[in-house]
Scaffold this motif. Structure first.
Motif, PDB file in Angstrom:
ATOM      1  N   ALA A  41      -1.614   3.932  -3.883  1.00 10.57           N
ATOM      2  CA  ALA A  41      -2.256   4.955  -3.053  1.00 10.57           C
ATOM      3  C   ALA A  41      -3.758   4.753  -2.952  1.00 10.57           C
ATOM      4  O   ALA A  41      -4.403   5.293  -2.055  1.00 10.57           O
ATOM      5  N   ILE A  42      -4.323   3.980  -3.867  1.00  7.00           N
ATOM      6  CA  ILE A  42      -5.761   3.728  -3.828  1.00  7.00           C
ATOM      7  C   ILE A  42      -6.026   2.587  -2.850  1.00  7.00           C
ATOM      8  O   ILE A  42      -5.451   1.501  -2.999  1.00  7.00           O
ATOM      9  N   VAL A  43      -6.862   2.836  -1.870  1.00  4.97           N
ATOM     10  CA  VAL A  43      -7.154   1.791  -0.878  1.00  4.97           C
ATOM     11  C   VAL A  43      -7.780   0.588  -1.592  1.00  4.97           C
ATOM     12  O   VAL A  43      -8.774   0.730  -2.307  1.00  4.97           O
ATOM     13  N   LEU A  46      -6.585  -1.499  13.115  1.00  4.50           N
ATOM     14  CA  LEU A  46      -7.854  -1.076  13.739  1.00  4.50           C
ATOM     15  C   LEU A  46      -8.478   0.194  13.178  1.00  4.50           C
ATOM     16  O   LEU A  46      -9.632   0.492  13.454  1.00  4.50           O
ATOM     17  N   TYR A  47      -7.710   0.954  12.406  1.00  5.32           N
ATOM     18  CA  TYR A  47      -8.241   2.222  11.883  1.00  5.32           C
ATOM     19  C   TYR A  47      -7.949   2.399  10.396  1.00  5.32           C
ATOM     20  O   TYR A  47      -6.874   2.028   9.916  1.00  5.32           O
ATOM     21  N   ALA A  48      -8.903   2.999   9.712  1.00  3.78           N
ATOM     22  CA  ALA A  48      -8.696   3.473   8.347  1.00  3.78           C
ATOM     23  C   ALA A  48      -8.792   4.996   8.458  1.00  3.78           C
ATOM     24  O   ALA A  48      -9.888   5.527   8.679  1.00  3.78           O
ATOM     25  N   MET A  49      -7.694   5.673   8.388  1.00  6.90           N
ATOM     26  CA  MET A  49      -7.586   7.090   8.777  1.00  6.90           C
ATOM     27  C   MET A  49      -8.234   7.232  10.151  1.00  6.90           C
ATOM     28  O   MET A  49      -7.830   6.549  11.079  1.00  6.90           O
ATOM     29  N   GLY A  50      -9.295   8.036  10.276  1.00  8.82           N
ATOM     30  CA  GLY A  50      -9.900   8.220  11.598  1.00  8.82           C
ATOM     31  C   GLY A  50     -11.051   7.272  11.887  1.00  8.82           C
ATOM     32  O   GLY A  50     -11.729   7.419  12.906  1.00  8.82           O
ATOM     33  N   THR A  62       0.849  -1.195   0.000  1.00  3.46           N
ATOM     34  CA  THR A  62       0.000   0.000   0.000  1.00  3.46           C
ATOM     35  C   THR A  62       0.889   1.252   0.000  1.00  3.46           C
ATOM     36  O   THR A  62       2.078   1.167  -0.281  1.00  3.46           O
ATOM     37  N   TYR A  63       0.284   2.377   0.368  1.00  2.00           N
ATOM     38  CA  TYR A  63       1.048   3.626   0.475  1.00  2.00           C
ATOM     39  C   TYR A  63       1.850   3.668   1.775  1.00  2.00           C
ATOM     40  O   TYR A  63       2.675   4.552   1.956  1.00  2.00           O
ATOM     41  N   ARG A  64       1.586   2.730   2.703  1.00  3.73           N
ATOM     42  CA  ARG A  64       2.352   2.696   3.966  1.00  3.73           C
ATOM     43  C   ARG A  64       3.400   1.581   3.799  1.00  3.73           C
ATOM     44  O   ARG A  64       3.392   0.589   4.518  1.00  3.73           O
ATOM     45  N   GLY A  87      -8.845  -1.067   6.270  1.00  4.23           N
ATOM     46  CA  GLY A  87      -9.769  -0.212   5.531  1.00  4.23           C
ATOM     47  C   GLY A  87     -10.144  -0.807   4.180  1.00  4.23           C
ATOM     48  O   GLY A  87     -11.249  -0.588   3.668  1.00  4.23           O
ATOM     49  N   ALA A  88      -9.217  -1.594   3.603  1.00  6.24           N
ATOM     50  CA  ALA A  88      -9.450  -2.142   2.256  1.00  6.24           C
ATOM     51  C   ALA A  88     -10.552  -3.196   2.236  1.00  6.24           C
ATOM     52  O   ALA A  88     -11.131  -3.463   1.172  1.00  6.24           O
ATOM     53  N   VAL A  89     -10.881  -3.777   3.389  1.00  7.35           N
ATOM     54  CA  VAL A  89     -11.913  -4.827   3.370  1.00  7.35           C
ATOM     55  C   VAL A  89     -13.294  -4.239   3.064  1.00  7.35           C
ATOM     56  O   VAL A  89     -14.234  -4.968   2.751  1.00  7.35           O
TER      57      VAL A  89
END
Ligand code: TPP
Ligand code: MG
Length: 326
Positions: free
Chosen positions: A116-118, A177-181, A66-68, A148-150
Motif C-alpha cells: 500500500a505504500i507507494v 499518467l496519474y498518481a491519484m489526482g 502495488t495496491y492495484r 507515482g512511485a518514480v
C-alpha cells in the motif's frame, strides 16, 4: 497489433484479461453493497500489462506488486476465490483475511504483495533479487509499480543498488499518467521514465501497455536479458485506468475526452478484434469464454461468502507486538 499468434495462446491471453475485467466489475458491485470494505483500486483498462508481463515469468520467479494488484494476482494464478475471500476479509483469503484488497500475498506462487505504500515494493524486490543472487537461484523478480512511485527516493535507491550489484530485477512501471489526482508532469521535471532509469544505470524501454502482445514481447526480452546476468531492466508500460483512482475518488481531474480517447484502445476489445481479424476467434468462442468466466467469478463470490471469519481469539496471532500487561 503485432505478429501472428497461436490460437490457444491468443485465447488464453484474452481469457485472462476478460477474467480480470469481470472479476473487478463484480468487486465494484460488491463494494457498493458493503460486502467489500476498506480501499478498492480497480485495474480495469490496464489488464494487458499484468497478463502480458506475466507470460515472461516461470513459477520460480518472484512478483512484487502495488495496491492495484488484483490483475497481477489473478494473472499469476492465485485462485479467484482466494482473492475474493481476501477482499471480503475472510480467513480463506490468500492473506487469511488479514490484508484485504491492497495486500494480496501468496508465498507458494512467489507473489510477495500487494504494497500500500507507494514505492514500497521496490526495495522488497531488490532484496528478493539479492537473496536469489546470494543463493545462486536462477530467478527473476518482476516488480510492478506506478508512475507515482518514480517520485519516491526508494525508486532511485532501488534502481541504483540493483544496477550496481547487477541484480535480476525487471522493474515494470505501469505509467497510467496519474498518481491519484496528480498528473506526472505536475510532479516530475523529467517525465521520461526510461531516461530516469537509464540515469540510474538501468537500461529501459517503453511499450504500448494497451497491447498485450507488445507487453509480452517486451517482457520476454527484458526477462531474458536479466536472466542472462546483465543486471536489471526497466519496462515502462504506457497505459490508462478507465476507472477512478479508488472507489472514493470523484475523478474530477481528468478531461472526459482524454478518458474516451484511451477507452478507444481498450486492451480487451482491441485484442479480441485482432484475434477475429486473424480468424482465430468467432462469436461462439466469445460467448463460451464469457459464460465460463462468469461461472468462475460466481464461484469466487460463493467461496468468499461461505468462508469463515477469523475467530476473535486468534486476532493477536502473528501480530508482532510486545505482550500487553494488565
Ligand atoms: C509513500 C506514500 N505516499 C502517498 C501515498 C498515498 N497514495 C496512495 S496511491 C497514490 C498514487 C500513486 O500513483 P501511482 O504510483 O501512479 O499508481 P496508480 O494508483 O496510478 O496505479 C498515493 C499518492 C501512499 N500510499 N504512500
Ligand atoms: Mg499512476
Amino acid at each position: 497489433m503485432s505478429a501472428p499468434i497461436g490460437r490457444d495462446h491468443g485465447l488464453d491471453l484474452l481469457r485472462q484479461m476478460v477474467l480480470i475485467r469481470r472479476f473487478e466489475e463484480k468487486a465494484a458491485e460488491l463494494y457498493s453493497v458493503g460486502k467489500i470494505r476498506g480501499f478498492l483500486h480497480l485495474y480495469i483498462g490496464e489488464e494487458a500489462v499484468a497478463v502480458g508481463a506475466m507470460q515472461a515469468l516461470t513459477p520460480e520467479d518472484n512478483v512484487v506488486a502495488t495496491y492495484r494488484e488484483h490483475g497481477q494476482a489473478l494473472a499469476r494464478g492465485i485462485p479467484p476465490g482466494a482473492v475474493m475471500a481476501e477482499m471480503y476479509g475472510k480467513a480463506n483469503g490468500c492473506s487469511r483475511g488479514r490484508g484485504g484488497s491492497m495486500h494480496l500475498f501468496d508465498i507458494e506462487r512467489r507473489f510477495h504483495g500487494g504494497h500500500a505504500i507507494v514505492g514500497g515494493g521496490l526495495p522488497v524486490a531488490v532484496g528478493l533479487a539479492l537473496a536469489d543472487a546470494m543463493q545462486s537461484r536462477a530467478a527473476v523478480t518482476a516488480c510492478f509499480f506506478g508512475d507515482g512511485a518514480v517520485a519516491e527516493g526508494a525508486f532511485a535507491e532501488s534502481l541504483n543498488l540493483a544496477a550496481l550489484w547487477r541484480l535480476p530485477v525487471v522493474f515494470l512501471c505501469e505509467n497510467n499518467l496519474y498518481a491519484m489526482g496528480t498528473a506526472l508532469a505536475r510532479h516530475q521535471a523529467q517525465t521520461d521514465i526510461v531516461r530516469k532509469a537509464e540515469a540510474a544505470g538501468v537500461p529501459g524501454e517503453a511499450v504500448d501497455g494497451m497491447d498485450v502482445l507488445a507487453v509480452e514481447a517486451a517482457a520476454r526480452q527484458g526477462a531474458e536479458a536479466v536472466r542472462g546476468g546483465r543486471g536489471p531492466r526497466l519496462l515502462e508500460a504506457r497505459t490508462y485506468r478507465f476507472r477512478a483512482h479508488s472507489m472514493y475518488d470523484p475523478d474530477l481531474y481528468r478531461p472526459r475526452d482524454e478518458i474516451e480517447r484511451w477507452k478507444a484502445s481498450d486492451p480487451v476489445v482491441r485484442f479480441s478484434a485482432a484475434l477475429r481479424a486473424q480468424g482465430l476467434l468467432a462469436d461462439a468462442d466469445i460467448a463460451a469464454m464469457e459464460a465460463s468466466v462468469a461461472a468462475e467469478v460466481d464461484a469466487a463470490v460463493a467461496e468468499a461468502e461461505a468462508g469463515p471469519w477469523e475467530p476473535v481469539e486468534d486476532l493477536l496471532k502473528d501480530v508482532c507486538t510486545p505482550p500487553v500487561s494488565r
